[in-house]
Structures are given as structure tokens and as C-alpha cells.
Write a protein that holds these residues in place. Structure first.
Motif, PDB file in Angstrom:
ATOM      1  N   LEU A  48       4.916   9.530   6.732  1.00  0.00           N
ATOM      2  CA  LEU A  48       3.986  10.625   6.436  1.00  0.00           C
ATOM      3  C   LEU A  48       3.630  10.601   4.944  1.00  0.00           C
ATOM      4  CD1 LEU A  48       2.583  13.305   7.262  1.00  0.00           C
ATOM      5  CD2 LEU A  48       4.724  14.474   6.730  1.00  0.00           C
ATOM      6  N   ILE A  49       2.345  10.713   4.657  1.00  0.00           N
ATOM      7  CA  ILE A  49       1.925  10.806   3.251  1.00  0.00           C
ATOM      8  C   ILE A  49       1.239  12.158   3.034  1.00  0.00           C
ATOM      9  CG2 ILE A  49       0.412   9.845   1.456  1.00  0.00           C
ATOM     10  CD1 ILE A  49       0.656   7.129   2.837  1.00  0.00           C
ATOM     11  N   ILE A  50       1.695  12.869   2.009  1.00  0.00           N
ATOM     12  CA  ILE A  50       0.988  14.082   1.588  1.00  0.00           C
ATOM     13  C   ILE A  50       0.159  13.671   0.382  1.00  0.00           C
ATOM     14  CG2 ILE A  50       1.206  16.502   0.893  1.00  0.00           C
ATOM     15  CD1 ILE A  50       2.707  16.091   3.432  1.00  0.00           C
ATOM     16  N   LEU A  51      -1.149  13.742   0.531  1.00  0.00           N
ATOM     17  CA  LEU A  51      -2.019  13.171  -0.488  1.00  0.00           C
ATOM     18  C   LEU A  51      -2.911  14.231  -1.139  1.00  0.00           C
ATOM     19  CD1 LEU A  51      -3.172  10.575  -1.803  1.00  0.00           C
ATOM     20  CD2 LEU A  51      -4.670  10.343   0.184  1.00  0.00           C
ATOM     21  N   GLY A  75      -7.773  10.508  -4.846  1.00  0.00           N
ATOM     22  CA  GLY A  75      -7.188  10.577  -3.510  1.00  0.00           C
ATOM     23  C   GLY A  75      -8.058  10.009  -2.407  1.00  0.00           C
ATOM     24  N   ASP A  76      -9.380  10.244  -2.497  1.00  0.00           N
ATOM     25  CA  ASP A  76     -10.216   9.768  -1.387  1.00  0.00           C
ATOM     26  C   ASP A  76     -10.289   8.243  -1.355  1.00  0.00           C
ATOM     27  OD1 ASP A  76     -11.536  10.149  -3.787  1.00  0.00           O
ATOM     28  OD2 ASP A  76     -13.506  10.226  -2.849  1.00  0.00           O
ATOM     29  N   GLU A 107       9.865  10.622  -1.332  1.00  0.00           N
ATOM     30  CA  GLU A 107       9.579   9.935  -2.589  1.00  0.00           C
ATOM     31  C   GLU A 107       8.290  10.534  -3.157  1.00  0.00           C
ATOM     32  OE1 GLU A 107      10.030   5.610  -2.226  1.00  0.00           O
ATOM     33  OE2 GLU A 107       8.739   5.443  -3.997  1.00  0.00           O
ATOM     34  N   ILE A 108       8.241  10.659  -4.509  1.00  0.00           N
ATOM     35  CA  ILE A 108       7.075  11.319  -5.126  1.00  0.00           C
ATOM     36  C   ILE A 108       6.367  10.361  -6.085  1.00  0.00           C
ATOM     37  CG2 ILE A 108       6.323  13.223  -6.626  1.00  0.00           C
ATOM     38  CD1 ILE A 108       8.717  14.827  -5.635  1.00  0.00           C
ATOM     39  N   ALA A 109       5.040  10.370  -6.054  1.00  0.00           N
ATOM     40  CA  ALA A 109       4.249   9.662  -7.065  1.00  0.00           C
ATOM     41  C   ALA A 109       3.302  10.661  -7.701  1.00  0.00           C
ATOM     42  CB  ALA A 109       3.454   8.528  -6.426  1.00  0.00           C
ATOM     43  N   ALA A 110       3.217  10.616  -9.055  1.00  0.00           N
ATOM     44  CA  ALA A 110       2.378  11.610  -9.742  1.00  0.00           C
ATOM     45  C   ALA A 110       1.067  11.005 -10.211  1.00  0.00           C
ATOM     46  CB  ALA A 110       3.144  12.195 -10.934  1.00  0.00           C
ATOM     47  N   ASP A 111       0.766   9.816  -9.736  1.00  0.00           N
ATOM     48  CA  ASP A 111      -0.394   9.096 -10.264  1.00  0.00           C
ATOM     49  C   ASP A 111      -0.962   8.214  -9.160  1.00  0.00           C
ATOM     50  OD1 ASP A 111      -1.595   6.620 -11.408  1.00  0.00           O
ATOM     51  OD2 ASP A 111      -1.305   7.734 -13.281  1.00  0.00           O
ATOM     52  N   GLY A 112      -2.259   8.205  -9.028  1.00  0.00           N
ATOM     53  CA  GLY A 112      -2.918   7.431  -7.970  1.00  0.00           C
ATOM     54  C   GLY A 112      -2.645   5.945  -8.062  1.00  0.00           C
ATOM     55  N   ALA A 113      -2.665   5.423  -9.289  1.00  0.00           N
ATOM     56  CA  ALA A 113      -2.475   3.982  -9.466  1.00  0.00           C
ATOM     57  C   ALA A 113      -1.052   3.567  -9.083  1.00  0.00           C
ATOM     58  CB  ALA A 113      -2.772   3.597 -10.915  1.00  0.00           C
ATOM     59  N   GLY A 148       8.916  10.268   3.850  1.00  0.00           N
ATOM     60  CA  GLY A 148       7.742  11.049   3.436  1.00  0.00           C
ATOM     61  C   GLY A 148       7.369  10.661   2.011  1.00  0.00           C
ATOM     62  N   TYR A 149       6.079  10.415   1.794  1.00  0.00           N
ATOM     63  CA  TYR A 149       5.631   9.999   0.460  1.00  0.00           C
ATOM     64  C   TYR A 149       4.637  11.033  -0.058  1.00  0.00           C
ATOM     65  CZ  TYR A 149       4.363   6.722  -3.268  1.00  0.00           C
ATOM     66  OH  TYR A 149       4.169   6.118  -4.489  1.00  0.00           O
ATOM     67  N   ILE A 150       4.964  11.610  -1.206  1.00  0.00           N
ATOM     68  CA  ILE A 150       4.111  12.678  -1.748  1.00  0.00           C
ATOM     69  C   ILE A 150       3.340  12.158  -2.955  1.00  0.00           C
ATOM     70  CG2 ILE A 150       4.142  14.945  -2.863  1.00  0.00           C
ATOM     71  CD1 ILE A 150       6.733  15.426  -1.103  1.00  0.00           C
ATOM     72  N   VAL A 151       2.038  12.195  -2.873  1.00  0.00           N
ATOM     73  CA  VAL A 151       1.205  11.754  -3.996  1.00  0.00           C
ATOM     74  C   VAL A 151       0.510  12.987  -4.549  1.00  0.00           C
ATOM     75  CG1 VAL A 151      -0.525  10.090  -4.758  1.00  0.00           C
ATOM     76  CG2 VAL A 151       0.806   9.633  -2.688  1.00  0.00           C
ATOM     77  N   GLU A 152       1.009  13.494  -5.646  1.00  0.00           N
ATOM     78  CA  GLU A 152       0.527  14.782  -6.193  1.00  0.00           C
ATOM     79  C   GLU A 152       0.848  14.823  -7.677  1.00  0.00           C
ATOM     80  OE1 GLU A 152      -0.814  17.816  -7.233  1.00  0.00           O
ATOM     81  OE2 GLU A 152      -0.623  18.502  -5.148  1.00  0.00           O
ATOM     82  N   ASP A 153      -0.156  15.039  -8.505  1.00  0.00           N
ATOM     83  CA  ASP A 153       0.071  14.982  -9.954  1.00  0.00           C
ATOM     84  C   ASP A 153       0.561  16.308 -10.528  1.00  0.00           C
ATOM     85  OD1 ASP A 153      -2.433  16.100  -9.391  1.00  0.00           O
ATOM     86  OD2 ASP A 153      -3.096  15.756 -11.456  1.00  0.00           O
TER      87      ASP A 153
END
Lengths: 124, 463
Positions: free
Chosen positions: A51-54, A63-64, A32-38, A7-12
Motif C-alpha cells: 500500500l502506498i499513501i501518496l 505526486g501525480d 516506511e516513510i519518504a519525504a521527497d518525491g525523488a 506500507g509506504y508513505i510518501v508525504e513531505d
């Protein structure tokens, strides 16, 4: 060791990211977590999450835009995407592009249930 | 003088001054001039006729004096009763007739008669405008022509011995005075018409600019409000999500068992968060309706699928309160309907949530049915607290609930039903409530069923 789905979480917003992460862990995902779009944009060329939580409102790459790239990347064709947003307007616009659109505040238990249902080994 | 009763002057002034017609500037103006003319006529009769009558009484003078007094008084009465134009026309006509008879009897047409006619034309023009002046002018010319012709035939009665002999300069000056008077009249009327037109034009252009500016301000204010609401609600929802999630995590005993007190406090955190969440949702949705939901395109949709989407969560909510929850779709309702499905969905969610919120025991039921060939309806009935008759209209206004305590006891900011009303109106339908306090309420949304004609570019919902 058994092979857990990723699961990959993209949320700042850190607290939100943590809550999402607990939910996915409870649903049996490796997280795994990313806090930045880039950062996420770059990392997604290396990993293939199940699964990505975006989050839609993000610094650097919104995000879009990220969603558009995920959807046009053949490597990620099996990846499921949950959009997490507090913006009902954007949620309505992007309804068709993601598996689910979750309007914040998102319940931990609800997210856990949904993530479980969308696990690759759980599809009938 | 000291014995004169108080208010005598005021009464005299009142008799002498013209009537005022509030709101009718033109009528008041004509009445003012007519009033002066009538008093002058009366004054002239008194000043000239009476001494002339005393010196050399004859039937003709008595008759003329009597007629003029009658005219002056009669027209005053007519004018004060509001018939200003009629009085002005009557005065001009009577003067015309009197002068015509005088001219006929004085033994022929001459310059002084001409200037008397100019006088009538002048009075008619000032009182009644250019067209009436023209009519009197033409009548004067016609009469003069007839008189000159009759005179040439030698059919006129002989002139009285007292008549002034005709001289060139006397005739010339009389005609000149009349001409100048007429010219002045035409100029005055033209000037007045020009000013009136100009004033109207500037008033109109000012009003136009004003209304455009107001429209721009209203638009800006509305856009700002929508953006502000969306922004605020977004900024509040994100941290709220974290609060809800963390509270849930603790409630699941993820970090060890909780004491009863800790459980209770966590429960309160969750309840309060839910309250905030509902409030934000309503605010956000209101701003969204303002922005663009109302512009969304209609499409063919399946009412059964809409129900499938909204029912599960709401059923859970009803079951948590121990309420019976029943759904029914009438068999004769077409499988596909036409409209904005998201709006239909929102209407259902708000009505059902409302019904559950205000019902402590009993049931909530949802019916979709056909009304007639043109309309279908969604009906949400509950056995809840009901709505007093006097509130059955105001509950559809934004930020209204039955009373202040309702908001505290039941949550929400009072936008749900106003959203229902606006969405329903945007879909071309009507919403209606029947309710008996203590017995329950039934909300019925009736929507037009437009036969789906597939147009190029129209949206058809998948599935």
C-alpha cells in the motif's frame, strides 16, 4: 515472525506523515516513510509495497508524476495507492488512477479502517 | 422703475426665451431658433405694418398683419406645448402662402419675390433639416413656374402703381443673396450632421474599450480569487490533518489513559477542527465551481450508485445525533440518468448535511423520484428548526445564514446552499424550499431528465 504487509508513505509534511504512519501501523502494516518525491522514485525501484499513501504536492517529483510511474511499473501491479491531498481539484482528476482518493484532513481512524480493508490478506 | 414688482423681468425673460426639452437636444435647438423667428415676425408686423396701416390703410394690409400676428402667437403656443416640429412646419407653410398671395397680387414674378422664397427655404431648412428645405424649394419653383406662365397669358391682376420697377441689378442681387443663404444653410446642416456622427462614433469606441477592459479585470479578479481560495484552503488543510490525527491518536489512549479533563479538551480540539474542516471544504468547493466544475461534461450515471457513495458517511452523522435516516428511490425513476454525476453528488451531500446540521430530533429523509416525462427530483426533508419565510430566498446567497449566531452554533461558513443553487442551475434545474419554523424544511431539486443520446466522445461513467 509473521510477514507484515509493507506500507509506504510518501508525504513531505512530517506531522501528516507521522499520523499516516500510526494509522498504518495500527492496521498491521510495516511502515516506511519518504519525504521527497525523488527519494520515493528511487526507493520504489527496490521495494514492492502493498500500500502506498501518496501526497500530491511534493518537492522534486510531484505526486501525480509518481503515480503515473507506479501505474506503469509491472512490478508494482499489485500495489494499492491511496492519494492524500488537500487539492480537491486534483483529487477529482486522478480519481480513476488510484484505489482511493482521500481529501485532507484525513481522519486517523478512517485511514486505519481503510488500510485494514485493503490489506492483501484481507481480500475476499 | 422701483415700483416694478420683483420678478417682472424674470417673467418677461421667461416669456421671451424658448422652451427647453430636457433630454432632447435636437428639439430644444429647433425650439430655440423657431422662438427667435416667431418673435422677429411679430416685431416686423409691429414695426412695419402698423405705421403702413396708419399712413395708407387698406384691407390687404390689415389682413396680412392680422394673419401674421395670429401665426406668431399661435405657433408660440403650439411650440410651448411641445409640438415644435408641427409649429415649424406650420410657420413655413403660412409664410409660403402669404408670400405667394403677395407675389400673385403684385403683378408678376421678380427677383425680390425669389429672395422671399429663399428666406422660407432657409427658415424651413434651419428648423426642419435639408429634406423639408428641398420640399419648400420645389414648391417655390412650381409656384414661380405657374406664375410666369399665367403672366405670359396676361391673366395676372395689374401691378399696383407703387410697385418698384424691375432692374437687372436689383434682380441679380436679390437672387445672389438668396443663393448665398441657401449655400450657408446646406453647409451648416452638413457640418452639424458630421459632428453628430463623429461624437457618436467616439462615444461608442470609448464604451467598447471600457467594457472590454472591465471584462478583462473581472476575469482576472475571478481567477485570482479562485487561486487564492484553493491555495489558502490547501495550506490550511494539511496542518489541520495533522492536528485531527494527533488528537485522535491521544483519544484512543495510544499513549496511556487520559483524565476526564484531558478527554474533554481533546473532544473540543476535535470539534473545533471539524468546524474548520467544514469551512475549508466549502471555500475550496466554491473556488472549484468557479473554475471548472461548471464546464464539466454531462454523462449517463446511476442515481442509485451516487446514493451508495454519499450515504454511508452521512448516515453515520445522522445516527450520531440520534436522528432517523430514511432513503427512498421511486421505482419508476429510470436506472440511468443524464447529467454531471459529481455535481448531483455534491448537491445531495450539501442538502443532507444541512438537514442533519439543523435537526436536533426527529428524522431526515431523502427521496429520489420522477416528476414527469422530462424531469426528476431529489427531495431532502427534515424535522429541524426550519427557516423563517423572510430568509427563504437569502439562504441561497453565498455567505448567508439565517443569522450570525447560526454560524457559531451550527458551523459552516454559509456556502453550502449557494453551492447547491449554482450546481443546480448549471445542470439546468431549479431548487426550491418549503419550510415552517419549528416544523422542518424540505428542499427539492428538480433536474431535467435528458434522454441519453450517445454522442461520439461523450463520457459514460463506469459501472
Amino acid at each position: 515472525m509473521e510477514n507484515k504487509p509493507l506500507g509506504y508513505i510518501v508525504e513531505d509534511y512530517e506531522d501528516s506523515a507521522n499520523v499516516f504512519s500510526w494509522a498504518l501501523e495500527m492496521a498491521g502494516y510495516e511502515v516506511e516513510i519518504a519525504a521527497d518525491g525523488a527519494v520515493a522514485q528511487k526507493r520504489l525501484t527496490e521495494i514492492v509495497p502493498d500500500l502506498i499513501i501518496l501526497d500530491l504536492h511534493m518537492p522534486n517529483v510531484p505526486g501525480d508524476v509518481l503515480l503515473q510511474q507506479i501505474r506503469s511499473d509491472k512490478r508494482l501491479s499489485k500495489t494499492r495507492v491511496f492519494l492524500a491531498t488537500a487539492d480537491a481539484n486534483m483529487a477529482a482528476q486522478l480519481r480513476d488512477k488510484a484505489e482511493l482518493v482521500l481529501l485532507k484532513p484525513i481522519s486517523l481512524i478512517q485511514l486505519k479502517d481503510l488500510a485494514e480493508r485493503f490489506r492483501p490478506d484481507n481480500q475476499g | 422703475m422701483d415700483e416694478m414688482p420683483e420678478g417682472m423681468w424674470a417673467r418677461i425673460r421667461k416669456v421671451l426665451s424658448p422652451p427647453v426639452f430636457p433630454g432632447d437636444e435636437e428639439k430644444t435647438r429647433v425650439a430655440g431658433m423657431l422662438n427667435i423667428t416667431l418673435w422677429i415676425v411679430l416685431l416686423m408686423v409691429v414695426a412695419f405694418m402698423i405705421p403702413a396701416f396708419i399712413i395708407a390703410p387698406d384691407l390687404q394690409r390689415i389682413l396680412v398683419g392680422f394673419v401674421l400676428v395670429l401665426v406668431a402667437v399661435g405657433m408660440q403656443v403650439l411650440m410651448r406645448r411641445g409640438h415644435v416640429r408641427l409649429a415649424a412646419i406650420a410657420l413655413s407653410s403660412v409664410l409660403f402662402v402669404v408670400i405667394s398671395i403677395g407675389t400673385y397680387l403684385s403683378g408678376g414674378f421678380r427677383g425680390s419675390n425669389l429672395s422671399a422664397y429663399f428666406g422660407i427655404v432657409l427658415i424651413a431648412g434651419l428648423l426642419l433639416g435639408n429634406w423639408t428645405a428641398l420640399a419648400f424649394g420645389l414648391a417655390s419653383v412650381a409656384f414661380a413656374g405657374w406664375l410666369v406662365y399665367t403672366d405670359a397669358q396676361g391673366l395676372l391682376p395689374p401691378a399696383p402703381a407703387t410697385a418698384t420697377p424691375i432692374t437687372f441689378w436689383g434682380e441679380f442681387s436679390a437672387v445672389l443673396v438668396g443663393m448665398i443663404g441657401l449655400l450657408a444653410l446646406v453647409m451648416t446642416n452638413l457640418q452639424r450632421a458630421y459632428e453628430r456622427a463623429k461624437r457618436k462614433e467616439s462615444e461608442m469606441s470609448f464604451k467598447l474599450v471600457e467594457s472590454q477592459q472591465l471584462a478583462i479585470w473581472a476575469q482576472e479578479a475571478s481567477e485570482f480569487k479562485s487561486r487564492l481560495l484553493a491555495r489558502v484552503s490547501h495550506e490550511l488543510r494539511t496542518p489541520l490533518g495533522a492536528i485531527v490525527g494527533m488528537a485522535e491518536m491521544l483519544q484512543m489512549d495510544a499513549y496511556g489513559p487520559l483524565t476526564d479533563k484531558q478527554e474533554e479538551l481533546l473532544e473540543r480540539i476535535t470539534v473545533n477542527s471539524k468546524y474548520l474542516e467544514t469551512a475549508f471544504s466549502e471555500l475550496l468547493e466554491q473556488s472549484r465551481i468557479d473554475k471548472d466544475v461548471l464546464n464539466m461534461q454531462a454523462a449517463s450515471f446511476s442515481p442509485a450508485r451516487v446514493l451508495e457513495r454519499v450515504i454511508p458517511d452521512l448516515r453515520k452523522l445522522a445516527e450520531q445525533k440520534g436522528l432517523e435516516f430514511a432513503i427512498q428511490i421511486a421505482p419508476d425513476l429510470p436506472e440511468r440518468l443524464w447529467g454531471v454525476s459529481i455535481s448531483v453528488e455534491q448537491i445531495l451531500i450539501h442538502l443532507i448535511r444541512n438537514a442533519i446540521k439543523f435537526t436536533e430530533a426527529g428524522s431526515v429523509s431523502v427521496d429520489l423520484c420522477k416528476v414527469d416525462g422530462k424531469r426528476w427530483a431529489m427531495r431532502v426533508a427534515d424535522t429541524g428548526i426550519g427557516i423563517p419565510r423572510e430568509h427563504q430566498v437569502s439562504i441561497f446567497e453565498p455567505f448567508r445564514q439565517v443569522d450570525e449566531s447560526t454560524a457559531r452554533n451550527y458551523g459552516g461558513v454559509g456556502l453550502g446552499l449557494s453551492i447547491v443553487k449554482r450546481l443546480t442551475a448549471a445542470l439546468g434545474g431549479v431548487v426550491r424550499v418549503e419550510s415552517e419554523p419549528g416544523q422542518g424544511s424540505t428542499f427539492t431539486v428538480t433536474l431535467p431528465y435528458v434522454k441519453p443520446t450517445i454522442e461520439p466522445g461523450s463520457l459514460v461513467e463506469k459501472g
